[in-house]
Design a protein around this motif. Structure first.
Motif, mmCIF file in Angstrom:
data_model
loop_
_atom_site.group_PDB
_atom_site.id
_atom_site.type_symbol
_atom_site.label_atom_id
_atom_site.label_comp_id
_atom_site.label_asym_id
_atom_site.label_seq_id
_atom_site.Cartn_x
_atom_site.Cartn_y
_atom_site.Cartn_z
ATOM 1 N N THR A 1 10.031 136.284 152.806
ATOM 2 C CA THR A 1 9.653 135.233 153.743
ATOM 3 C C THR A 1 10.863 134.554 154.362
ATOM 4 O O THR A 1 10.703 133.762 155.289
ATOM 5 C CB THR A 1 8.772 134.180 153.047
ATOM 6 N N GLY A 2 12.040 134.847 153.904
ATOM 7 C CA GLY A 2 13.247 134.315 154.522
ATOM 8 C C GLY A 2 13.456 134.843 155.929
ATOM 9 O O GLY A 2 14.214 134.262 156.705
ATOM 10 N N LEU A 3 12.804 135.953 156.263
ATOM 11 C CA LEU A 3 12.893 136.493 157.620
ATOM 12 C C LEU A 3 12.095 135.674 158.624
ATOM 13 O O LEU A 3 12.288 135.809 159.823
ATOM 14 C CB LEU A 3 12.391 137.944 157.650
ATOM 15 N N LEU A 4 11.207 134.832 158.137
ATOM 16 C CA LEU A 4 10.394 133.991 159.012
ATOM 17 C C LEU A 4 11.159 132.709 159.301
ATOM 18 O O LEU A 4 11.585 132.007 158.400
ATOM 19 C CB LEU A 4 9.059 133.658 158.347
ATOM 20 N N ALA A 5 11.307 132.418 160.563
ATOM 21 C CA ALA A 5 12.043 131.222 160.956
ATOM 22 C C ALA A 5 11.074 130.114 161.338
ATOM 23 O O ALA A 5 9.954 130.366 161.764
ATOM 24 C CB ALA A 5 12.936 131.531 162.148
ATOM 25 N N GLY A 6 11.492 128.895 161.151
ATOM 26 C CA GLY A 6 10.736 127.774 161.662
ATOM 27 C C GLY A 6 9.789 127.105 160.688
ATOM 28 O O GLY A 6 8.890 126.390 161.114
ATOM 29 N N PHE A 7 9.949 127.317 159.411
ATOM 30 C CA PHE A 7 9.115 126.595 158.461
ATOM 31 C C PHE A 7 9.984 126.122 157.310
ATOM 32 O O PHE A 7 11.009 126.700 156.999
ATOM 33 C CB PHE A 7 7.943 127.444 157.957
ATOM 34 N N ASN A 8 9.555 125.051 156.708
ATOM 35 C CA ASN A 8 10.261 124.483 155.566
ATOM 36 C C ASN A 8 9.664 125.092 154.300
ATOM 37 O O ASN A 8 8.492 124.877 154.004
ATOM 38 C CB ASN A 8 10.115 122.960 155.573
ATOM 39 N N GLU A 9 10.453 125.850 153.572
ATOM 40 C CA GLU A 9 9.954 126.554 152.392
ATOM 41 C C GLU A 9 9.445 125.606 151.311
ATOM 42 O O GLU A 9 8.623 125.989 150.493
ATOM 43 C CB GLU A 9 11.036 127.464 151.817
ATOM 44 N N LYS A 10 9.906 124.393 151.312
ATOM 45 C CA LYS A 10 9.462 123.435 150.298
ATOM 46 C C LYS A 10 8.020 122.989 150.525
ATOM 47 O O LYS A 10 7.350 122.572 149.595
ATOM 48 C CB LYS A 10 10.380 122.212 150.306
ATOM 49 N N ASN A 11 7.546 123.067 151.766
ATOM 50 C CA ASN A 11 6.190 122.618 152.081
ATOM 51 C C ASN A 11 5.139 123.707 151.924
ATOM 52 O O ASN A 11 3.947 123.420 152.004
ATOM 53 C CB ASN A 11 6.127 122.079 153.512
ATOM 54 N N ILE A 12 5.527 124.956 151.730
ATOM 55 C CA ILE A 12 4.586 126.062 151.596
ATOM 56 C C ILE A 12 4.111 126.125 150.143
ATOM 57 O O ILE A 12 4.911 126.184 149.218
ATOM 58 C CB ILE A 12 5.238 127.396 152.003
ATOM 59 N N THR A 13 2.798 126.135 149.948
ATOM 60 C CA THR A 13 2.252 126.143 148.594
ATOM 61 C C THR A 13 2.219 127.545 147.990
ATOM 62 O O THR A 13 2.393 127.696 146.790
ATOM 63 C CB THR A 13 0.827 125.565 148.586
ATOM 64 N N ASN A 14 1.991 128.581 148.790
ATOM 65 C CA ASN A 14 1.866 129.945 148.281
ATOM 66 C C ASN A 14 2.649 130.890 149.195
ATOM 67 O O ASN A 14 2.148 131.333 150.226
ATOM 68 C CB ASN A 14 0.386 130.342 148.233
ATOM 69 N N LYS A 15 3.883 131.194 148.820
ATOM 70 C CA LYS A 15 4.737 132.044 149.661
ATOM 71 C C LYS A 15 4.244 133.478 149.710
ATOM 72 O O LYS A 15 4.435 134.171 150.698
ATOM 73 C CB LYS A 15 6.176 132.000 149.155
ATOM 74 N N SER A 16 3.600 133.934 148.667
ATOM 75 C CA SER A 16 3.064 135.292 148.654
ATOM 76 C C SER A 16 1.958 135.438 149.700
ATOM 77 O O SER A 16 1.928 136.420 150.445
ATOM 78 C CB SER A 16 2.526 135.618 147.263
ATOM 79 N N LEU A 17 1.073 134.470 149.761
ATOM 80 C CA LEU A 17 0.005 134.506 150.760
ATOM 81 C C LEU A 17 0.570 134.342 152.168
ATOM 82 O O LEU A 17 0.061 134.939 153.118
ATOM 83 C CB LEU A 17 -1.032 133.423 150.471
ATOM 84 N N LEU A 18 1.624 133.566 152.310
ATOM 85 C CA LEU A 18 2.283 133.427 153.610
ATOM 86 C C LEU A 18 2.793 134.783 154.093
ATOM 87 O O LEU A 18 2.625 135.134 155.259
ATOM 88 C CB LEU A 18 3.439 132.430 153.526
#
Length: 95
Positions: free
Chosen positions: A25-42
């Motif tokens: 998910t580091g390839l995705l720009a424009g979001f704050n990783e701290k605010n995402i609850t489920n990175k796998s689903l993202l």
């Protein structure tokens, strides 16, 4: 056959694989990783819900020639982006 669109489509499929399957998910720009609850689903939502269909459509546009292909590509891209954006904001962001 437009080779530029084929290269872009294949690149989108590679990004879809890296984000959706490998969960990079580091390839995705424009979001704050701290605010995402489920990175796998993202990764699954953006990889399989946005990049995969868009990559397949771009490859289709590179191989076949039909009327208003630019309009169709733009409209589908905006609809996919809107659907993924709404899903991420409703389900995955922690406010």
């Amino acid at each position: 056959m437009e080779y530029g669109l084929l290269i872009i489509g294949i690149s989108l499929l590679v990004i879809s694989y890296l984000v959706g399957v490998k969960k990079q998910t580091g390839l995705l720009a424009g979001f704050n990783e701290k605010n995402i609850t489920n990175k796998s689903l993202l990764g699954v939502v953006t990889g399989a819900g946005f990049f995969l269909p868009l990559g397949l459509l771009v490859i289709f546009n590179g191989v076949f020639d039909y009327a208003n292909e630019g309009t169709v590509l733009g409209a589908v891209m905006l609809v996919l982006l809107l659907m993924v954006y709404i899903f991420i904001n409703k389900r995955l962001l922690e406010w």
